[in-house]
Enzyme design. Structure first.
Site, short mmCIF file in Angstrom:
data_model
loop_
_atom_site.label_atom_id
_atom_site.label_comp_id
_atom_site.label_asym_id
_atom_site.label_seq_id
_atom_site.Cartn_x
_atom_site.Cartn_y
_atom_site.Cartn_z
N GLU A 1 0.82 -1.21 0.00
CA GLU A 1 0.00 0.00 0.00
C GLU A 1 0.86 1.26 0.00
O GLU A 1 0.51 2.27 -0.63
CB GLU A 1 -0.94 -0.03 1.20
CG GLU A 1 -1.99 -1.12 1.09
CD GLU A 1 -2.81 -1.31 2.36
OE1 GLU A 1 -4.04 -1.26 2.28
OE2 GLU A 1 -2.20 -1.52 3.44
N GLU B 1 -3.89 -9.75 3.65
CA GLU B 1 -4.78 -9.40 4.77
C GLU B 1 -6.00 -10.31 4.89
O GLU B 1 -6.42 -10.66 5.99
CB GLU B 1 -5.23 -7.93 4.64
CG GLU B 1 -4.23 -6.92 5.17
CD GLU B 1 -3.15 -6.56 4.17
OE1 GLU B 1 -2.42 -5.59 4.40
OE2 GLU B 1 -3.02 -7.27 3.14
#
Length: 265
Positions: free
Chosen positions: A115, A135
């Site tokens: 990210e 995740e």
């Protein structure tokens, strides 16, 4: 070269380029404290008129960034903790940064590390770098940009595959989809990134700011609406560029066959 070392987040200044290095062995993972440090460094970069381009990289050659520090999480740091100015890693939600940022991905770019790379404007990657967001396999989602930025940067089906399975994307595939701009051998990564940054820094700073601002304000619009927004006079960085001394200096320098002398005003 100015060097500021505080263990977890270090930076060096190469004239107008800031090289930021995340250094938290073994995985360069980010806890809330480190995220605050990164935010402070990116804000210093934003606010220093002498700096034109930033590079973010990781120490060593195994990890660019392992994402959120799961050890800190296991010790009680909440997934929605205060990660400081700019959001997680100091960059993922720093919306008013109108200067170019290059991610020099030196190894594994995992979860929040991916990210962080996605929040940069450009990516140069080591030939052995890999990108993934695990995740969903850990009971959470990549909500520091992964679930939002990946579907905008990759074909939707490819993004959904990565988000739902946590599979790894290598450099060749990332280049194929335009996620990575350039790749090189690991030993050349930082020099290549610095050369690229200095090349970008030759462009007018107000033009670079206008490019980022116009794209940010219009990228979700249809073309006609985007034109209307750009011409409305409401995008401050674009207006500042249009009425700047540099907008006159560029054509003048070209006609006089010399390098422009940008003032940034």
């Amino acid at each position: 070269i100015e060097r500021i070392m505080n263990n977890a987040v270090n930076f060096e200044l190469y004239d107008e380029v800031m090289l930021i290095t995340l250094d938290r062995p073994k995985a360069n993972a980010i806890d809330a404290k480190t995220s605050h440090m990164l935010g402070e460094v990116f804000i210093r970069f934003r606010d220093d008129d002498s700096l034109r381009v930033a590079i973010i990289t990781g120490a060593e050659d195994r990890f660019f960034c392992g994402g959120w520090d799961l050890k800190a999480a296991s010790e009680g740091e909440a997934v929605d903790a205060d990660f400081g100015p700019g959001g997680f890693a100091g960059l993922t939600e720093l919306w008013d940064l109108d200067k170019p940022v290059i991610a020099a991905v030196n190894g594994l770019s995992v979860g929040g590390g991916f990210e962080l790379a996605l929040a940069a404007d450009l990516i140069i990657a080591s030939s052995h770098a890999e990108f993934f967001v695990p995740e969903a396999t850990l009971g959470i989602i990549p909500d520091s940009g992964g679930v939002l930025r990946l579907p905008r940067r990759l074909p939707r089906a490819v993004a959904m595959d990565m988000l739902m399975t946590g599979r790894r994307m290598n450099v060749d595939e990332a280049k194929h989809f335009g996620l990575v701009n350039r790749s090189c051998d690991p030993e050349h990564l930082i020099n290549e990134a610095l050369d690229w940054a200095h090349q970008i820094a030759q462009s007018a700073p107000l033009s670079l700011a206008a490019i980022k601002s116009v794209i940010r304000e219009t990228e979700t619009m249809d073309l006609e609406s985007a034109y209307e927004c750009m011409r409305s006079g409401e995008i401050e960085a674009y207006q500042r560029m249009l009425h700047s001394e540099d907008a006159k200096e560029g054509p003048l320098a070209f006609s006089e066959k010399r390098s422009p002398k940008w003032k940034g005003k």
